[in-house]
Scaffold this motif. Structure first.
Motif, PDB file in Angstrom:
ATOM      1  N   GLU A 102      -3.073 -14.059 111.501  1.00 19.54           N
ATOM      2  CA  GLU A 102      -2.586 -13.836 112.947  1.00 19.54           C
ATOM      3  C   GLU A 102      -1.277 -14.988 112.932  1.00 19.54           C
ATOM      4  O   GLU A 102      -0.226 -14.776 113.508  1.00 19.54           O
ATOM      5  CB  GLU A 102      -3.514 -14.107 114.255  1.00 19.54           C
ATOM      6  CG  GLU A 102      -2.819 -13.981 115.366  1.00 19.54           C
ATOM      7  CD  GLU A 102      -3.785 -13.969 116.543  1.00 19.54           C
ATOM      8  OE1 GLU A 102      -3.271 -13.919 117.820  1.00 19.54           O
ATOM      9  OE2 GLU A 102      -5.031 -13.816 116.247  1.00 19.54           O
ATOM     10  N   ARG A 105       1.573 -14.008 111.252  1.00 19.34           N
ATOM     11  CA  ARG A 105       2.566 -12.927 111.838  1.00 19.34           C
ATOM     12  C   ARG A 105       3.351 -13.684 112.708  1.00 19.34           C
ATOM     13  O   ARG A 105       4.484 -13.039 113.301  1.00 19.34           O
ATOM     14  CB  ARG A 105       1.644 -11.991 112.201  1.00 19.34           C
ATOM     15  CG  ARG A 105       0.954 -10.949 111.250  1.00 19.34           C
ATOM     16  CD  ARG A 105       0.251  -9.958 111.906  1.00 19.34           C
ATOM     17  NE  ARG A 105      -0.879 -10.509 112.685  1.00 19.34           N
ATOM     18  CZ  ARG A 105      -2.087 -10.253 113.045  1.00 19.34           C
ATOM     19  NH1 ARG A 105      -2.356  -9.020 112.936  1.00 19.34           N
ATOM     20  NH2 ARG A 105      -3.091 -10.957 113.514  1.00 19.34           N
ATOM     21  N   TYR A 106       2.859 -14.798 113.419  1.00 17.58           N
ATOM     22  CA  TYR A 106       3.805 -15.465 114.600  1.00 17.58           C
ATOM     23  C   TYR A 106       4.317 -16.572 114.044  1.00 17.58           C
ATOM     24  O   TYR A 106       4.944 -17.387 114.747  1.00 17.58           O
ATOM     25  CB  TYR A 106       2.703 -15.706 115.586  1.00 17.58           C
ATOM     26  CG  TYR A 106       2.586 -14.521 116.293  1.00 17.58           C
ATOM     27  CD1 TYR A 106       3.215 -13.880 117.430  1.00 17.58           C
ATOM     28  CD2 TYR A 106       1.291 -13.729 116.214  1.00 17.58           C
ATOM     29  CE1 TYR A 106       2.919 -12.842 118.061  1.00 17.58           C
ATOM     30  CE2 TYR A 106       0.682 -12.854 116.857  1.00 17.58           C
ATOM     31  CZ  TYR A 106       1.441 -12.466 117.768  1.00 17.58           C
ATOM     32  OH  TYR A 106       1.195 -11.097 118.516  1.00 17.58           O
ATOM     33  N   TYR A 107       4.955 -16.647 112.708  1.00 19.48           N
ATOM     34  CA  TYR A 107       5.276 -17.780 112.000  1.00 19.48           C
ATOM     35  C   TYR A 107       4.882 -19.046 112.231  1.00 19.48           C
ATOM     36  O   TYR A 107       5.611 -20.213 112.511  1.00 19.48           O
ATOM     37  CB  TYR A 107       6.817 -17.537 112.351  1.00 19.48           C
ATOM     38  CG  TYR A 107       7.492 -16.246 112.158  1.00 19.48           C
ATOM     39  CD1 TYR A 107       7.679 -15.914 110.926  1.00 19.48           C
ATOM     40  CD2 TYR A 107       7.675 -15.719 113.198  1.00 19.48           C
ATOM     41  CE1 TYR A 107       8.326 -14.641 110.491  1.00 19.48           C
ATOM     42  CE2 TYR A 107       8.132 -14.010 113.023  1.00 19.48           C
ATOM     43  CZ  TYR A 107       8.395 -13.721 111.757  1.00 19.48           C
ATOM     44  OH  TYR A 107       9.066 -12.551 111.322  1.00 19.48           O
TER      45      TYR A 107
END
Length: 124
Positions: A102, A105-107
């Motif tokens: 996760e 995915r949000y850098y």
């Protein structure tokens, strides 16, 4: 009764019952060979379905936390705390993988996640 249910908890009721019994076993609140309340008694005290408690007890038995003796009831079994620790470490590892995925995915860098874990460690 050592089990308390919460409507705000997203887990199903049977899982809340099961998890709290496991916690009581692990912490020593429930001792080896201790008799658990009958399914009907637990259901009545918690004001839930007998089927819900039966499911929790069935899961506990299949996972080796309790044994049911016909006509006598359900009893806490001897647990190997090293095996339990190993199982819990595997579970935590899987959850950490999900968190890392996760974050990716949000850098969010893994180092940031590690920093948060260290901060949490300091809180303890």
């Amino acid at each position: 009764m050592f089990v308390t249910l919460s409507n705000t908890n997203p887990d199903p009721l049977y899982k809340q019952v099961k998890d709290q019994i496991v916690q009581a076993i692990v912490t020593g609140e429930l001792k080896e060979d201790e008799l658990l309340p009958s399914i009907r008694t637990m259901a009545n005290e918690l004001k839930i379905s007998v089927i819900t408690v039966k499911r929790a007890y069935a899961d506990l038995e299949s996972e080796g936390y309790i044994v049911t003796r016909p006509g006598l009831g359900s009893f806490v079994t001897s647990i190997n705390k090293d095996n339990l620790r190993d199982e819990k470490l595997k579970e935590i590892r899987e959850r950490l993988k999900e968190i890392a995925d996760e974050a990716r995915r949000y850098y969010i860098e893994i180092d940031d996640v590690i920093k948060m874990l260290k901060e949490i460690k300091e809180e303890f």
